[in-house]
Scaffold this active site. Sequence first.
Site, PDB file in Angstrom:
ATOM      1  N   LYS A 112     -76.357  17.911  -5.705  1.00  0.00           N
ATOM      2  CA  LYS A 112     -77.485  16.939  -5.036  1.00  0.00           C
ATOM      3  C   LYS A 112     -78.174  17.485  -3.913  1.00  0.00           C
ATOM      4  CE  LYS A 112     -79.663  13.434  -6.568  1.00  0.00           C
ATOM      5  NZ  LYS A 112     -79.974  12.816  -7.955  1.00  0.00           N
ATOM      6  N   ASP A 165     -86.075  13.693  -7.992  1.00  0.00           N
ATOM      7  CA  ASP A 165     -85.278  12.352  -7.699  1.00  0.00           C
ATOM      8  C   ASP A 165     -86.187  11.870  -7.007  1.00  0.00           C
ATOM      9  OD1 ASP A 165     -82.489  11.037  -8.144  1.00  0.00           O
ATOM     10  OD2 ASP A 165     -82.935  10.633  -5.958  1.00  0.00           O
TER      11      ASP A 165
HETATM   12  P1  NDP Z   1     -89.453   7.618  -7.645  1.00  0.00           P
HETATM   13  O1  NDP Z   1     -89.861   8.102  -6.263  1.00  0.00           O
HETATM   14  O2  NDP Z   1     -90.158   7.940  -8.700  1.00  0.00           O
HETATM   15  O3  NDP Z   1     -89.771   6.153  -7.691  1.00  0.00           O
HETATM   16  C1  NDP Z   1     -88.610   5.189  -6.955  1.00  0.00           C
HETATM   17  C2  NDP Z   1     -88.910   3.935  -6.862  1.00  0.00           C
HETATM   18  O4  NDP Z   1     -88.094   2.795  -6.107  1.00  0.00           O
HETATM   19  C3  NDP Z   1     -90.138   3.439  -6.313  1.00  0.00           C
HETATM   20  O5  NDP Z   1     -90.898   2.332  -6.775  1.00  0.00           O
HETATM   21  C4  NDP Z   1     -89.778   3.171  -4.541  1.00  0.00           C
HETATM   22  O6  NDP Z   1     -90.634   2.317  -4.143  1.00  0.00           O
HETATM   23  C5  NDP Z   1     -88.406   2.401  -5.161  1.00  0.00           C
HETATM   24  N1  NDP Z   1     -87.661   2.569  -3.888  1.00  0.00           N
HETATM   25  C6  NDP Z   1     -87.020   3.860  -3.620  1.00  0.00           C
HETATM   26  N2  NDP Z   1     -86.281   3.645  -2.511  1.00  0.00           N
HETATM   27  C7  NDP Z   1     -86.217   2.266  -2.339  1.00  0.00           C
HETATM   28  C8  NDP Z   1     -85.752   1.321  -1.314  1.00  0.00           C
HETATM   29  N3  NDP Z   1     -84.929   1.872  -0.459  1.00  0.00           N
HETATM   30  N4  NDP Z   1     -85.849   0.131  -1.441  1.00  0.00           N
HETATM   31  C9  NDP Z   1     -86.992  -0.381  -2.410  1.00  0.00           C
HETATM   32  N5  NDP Z   1     -87.414   0.383  -3.399  1.00  0.00           N
HETATM   33  C10 NDP Z   1     -87.166   1.746  -3.183  1.00  0.00           C
HETATM   34  O7  NDP Z   1     -88.014   7.925  -8.049  1.00  0.00           O
HETATM   35  P2  NDP Z   1     -87.268   7.800  -9.286  1.00  0.00           P
HETATM   36  O8  NDP Z   1     -87.916   6.813 -10.365  1.00  0.00           O
HETATM   37  O9  NDP Z   1     -87.291   9.286 -10.032  1.00  0.00           O
HETATM   38  O10 NDP Z   1     -85.781   7.349  -9.067  1.00  0.00           O
HETATM   39  C11 NDP Z   1     -85.490   5.919  -9.113  1.00  0.00           C
HETATM   40  C12 NDP Z   1     -83.847   5.905  -9.493  1.00  0.00           C
HETATM   41  O11 NDP Z   1     -83.523   6.672 -10.474  1.00  0.00           O
HETATM   42  C13 NDP Z   1     -83.061   6.626  -8.266  1.00  0.00           C
HETATM   43  O12 NDP Z   1     -81.942   5.861  -7.828  1.00  0.00           O
HETATM   44  C14 NDP Z   1     -82.731   8.088  -8.650  1.00  0.00           C
HETATM   45  O13 NDP Z   1     -81.693   8.293  -8.164  1.00  0.00           O
HETATM   46  C15 NDP Z   1     -82.425   7.553  -9.873  1.00  0.00           C
HETATM   47  N6  NDP Z   1     -82.474   8.610 -11.105  1.00  0.00           N
HETATM   48  C16 NDP Z   1     -83.593   9.475 -11.382  1.00  0.00           C
HETATM   49  C17 NDP Z   1     -83.723  10.461 -12.312  1.00  0.00           C
HETATM   50  C18 NDP Z   1     -84.944  11.186 -12.564  1.00  0.00           C
HETATM   51  O14 NDP Z   1     -85.062  12.032 -13.360  1.00  0.00           O
HETATM   52  N7  NDP Z   1     -86.221  11.312 -11.826  1.00  0.00           N
HETATM   53  C19 NDP Z   1     -82.675  10.781 -13.133  1.00  0.00           C
HETATM   54  C20 NDP Z   1     -81.294   9.600 -12.913  1.00  0.00           C
HETATM   55  C21 NDP Z   1     -81.434   8.743 -11.835  1.00  0.00           C
HETATM   56  P3  NDP Z   1     -91.565   2.928  -2.837  1.00  0.00           P
HETATM   57  O15 NDP Z   1     -92.648   3.807  -3.622  1.00  0.00           O
HETATM   58  O16 NDP Z   1     -92.271   1.872  -2.099  1.00  0.00           O
HETATM   59  O17 NDP Z   1     -90.741   3.699  -2.202  1.00  0.00           O
HETATM   60  O1  2IT Z   2     -79.721  11.561 -10.589  1.00  0.00           O
HETATM   61  C1  2IT Z   2     -80.155  12.341 -11.408  1.00  0.00           C
HETATM   62  O2  2IT Z   2     -79.448  12.647 -12.721  1.00  0.00           O
HETATM   63  C2  2IT Z   2     -81.422  13.176 -11.106  1.00  0.00           C
HETATM   64  N1  2IT Z   2     -82.231  12.902 -10.567  1.00  0.00           N
HETATM   65  C3  2IT Z   2     -82.029  14.206 -12.286  1.00  0.00           C
HETATM   66  C4  2IT Z   2     -81.075  15.563 -11.995  1.00  0.00           C
HETATM   67  C5  2IT Z   2     -81.637  16.625 -12.723  1.00  0.00           C
HETATM   68  O3  2IT Z   2     -81.304  17.734 -12.644  1.00  0.00           O
HETATM   69  O4  2IT Z   2     -82.567  16.422 -13.860  1.00  0.00           O
END
Ligand code: NDP
Ligand code: 2IT
Length: 443
Positions: free
Chosen positions: A125, A165
């Site tokens: 990561k 992420d």
């Molecule tokens: P994005 O940046 O697309 O969206 C993040 C969302 O979460 C936004 O709505 C953001 O609000 C909110 N958020 C982030 N940090 C905070 C915080 N500290 N407090 C409150 N709200 C918060 O990210 P993703 O959708 O990609 O990721 C969301 C979660 O999913 C994370 O935990 C990530 O690690 C996990 N994840 C993502 C994957 C992927 O493929 N993208 C794969 C597996 C897990 P704001 O815009 O106001 O910051």
């Molecule tokens: O937390 C996760 O698994 C991710 N943000 C996706 C990682 C990836 O390599 O697609």
Amino acid sequence: MSYVDSVLDELIRRNPGEPEFHQAATEVLNSLKPIIEKDEKYQSVALLERLVEPERVIMFRVPWVDDAGKVHVNKGYRVQFSSAIGPYKGGLRFHPSVNLGVIKFLGFEQIFKNSLTGLPIGGGKGGSDFDPKGKSDNEVMRFCQSFMTELCKYIGPDVDVPAGDIGVGAREIGFLYGQYKKITGRYEGVLTGKGLTYGGSLVRTQATGYGLVYIVDEMLKAAGKSLAGQVVTISGSGNVAIYAAEKAMQLGAKVVTLSDSNGWVYDKDGIDLDAVKEIKEVRRGRIKEYLQYRPNAEYHEGKGVWTVKCDIALPCATQNELLEEDAKALVANGCYAVGEGANMPSSLEAIDVFLKNGVLFAPAKAANAGGVATSALEMSQNSQRLSWTFEEVDAKLKGIMANIYREMAAAAKEYGYENNFVVGANIAGFKKVADAMLAQGIV
Ligand code: NDP
Ligand code: 2IT
């Protein structure tokens, strides 16, 4: 003191100031007790001590110049945690809350998640405390170019393959890829989540959210239930939240909430996802603007999604966004299933509340593995110089999520923790990594 407890004590002592890493390690190692404590072979080769120490931590300076000519310096990180079963794989997070402990917790989780996918990918990561919010496209580009100028020395399609992420989506991956190619002169699958015109895979955008709903659907089916007609609350409004909402709706559920770091919306008639995509994916706006599209919905500042009555809750924002009191409120309101789209969204105490109350609980490393699994499918397509159709990739994703459900349920049962998918997912993910480590000697 047991082997597991002594490793955890040492870990906390030797990694001060990293509470998220302590939390993730505590959850995983405690789950492994049933398998570790009855077999000397792990302790005799210090397997856990090696597993909790990253193979490599890279930290670097990221200087960049804003549109007004002012120079900024951010911190850059890449933690290459485990290459036991494949090249390091995992996302990059750009958010002001990023520090070494956060990246280590995410990298540690990634080891077991990637193992659960059944695909040959190790755990890593990275990220930065850079905040893309409020920055122009050119500022984001200059930041990404500076970040990659250093990171490119340490990655490669058979070495370490970063992805997105929080704060890293298609725009950032494009800028990072362009700089990698410019410096190395190589056109290769070194990043995933790429655009469809330059090596990306269909379904990668949707994969984490869709995969979450596929596994929740499996878990419900095994309990004689289904998503049809169920009320679902979701937190976050980013990539994972949006596509979890889309798939839940396609399967007949009604999604009534979304949030961002400022506040949350409740739409009793069901969220209008086209409006959300326009606000978040096109305009990069705030969830508050949802009221401009649906004036009858409610907007509240701050936290509050978990106070809304629902059948199923899907936390999809960030770590520790669902605490003990939130879990109690959900249970009191009749919520019977939780699927973690975010990484470690529930605190250890909240998970305890769910498990003690018989809530069907799909833990993050199983439930959100669809994103990285589809990234691994993108790597396969890049190596073959082929692109599969949407239907092909989606069918593979669905198969992978069903398999993860079966494996975590079977492991839970085998070790006497039936329906405890936290223990099941941790043991199932651990076994393959541990076997590979045992086979490869003390490295
Ligand atoms: P994005 O940046 O697309 O969206 C993040 C969302 O979460 C936004 O709505 C953001 O609000 C909110 N958020 C982030 N940090 C905070 C915080 N500290 N407090 C409150 N709200 C918060 O990210 P993703 O959708 O990609 O990721 C969301 C979660 O999913 C994370 O935990 C990530 O690690 C996990 N994840 C993502 C994957 C992927 O493929 N993208 C794969 C597996 C897990 P704001 O815009 O106001 O910051
Ligand atoms: O937390 C996760 O698994 C991710 N943000 C996706 C990682 C990836 O390599 O697609």
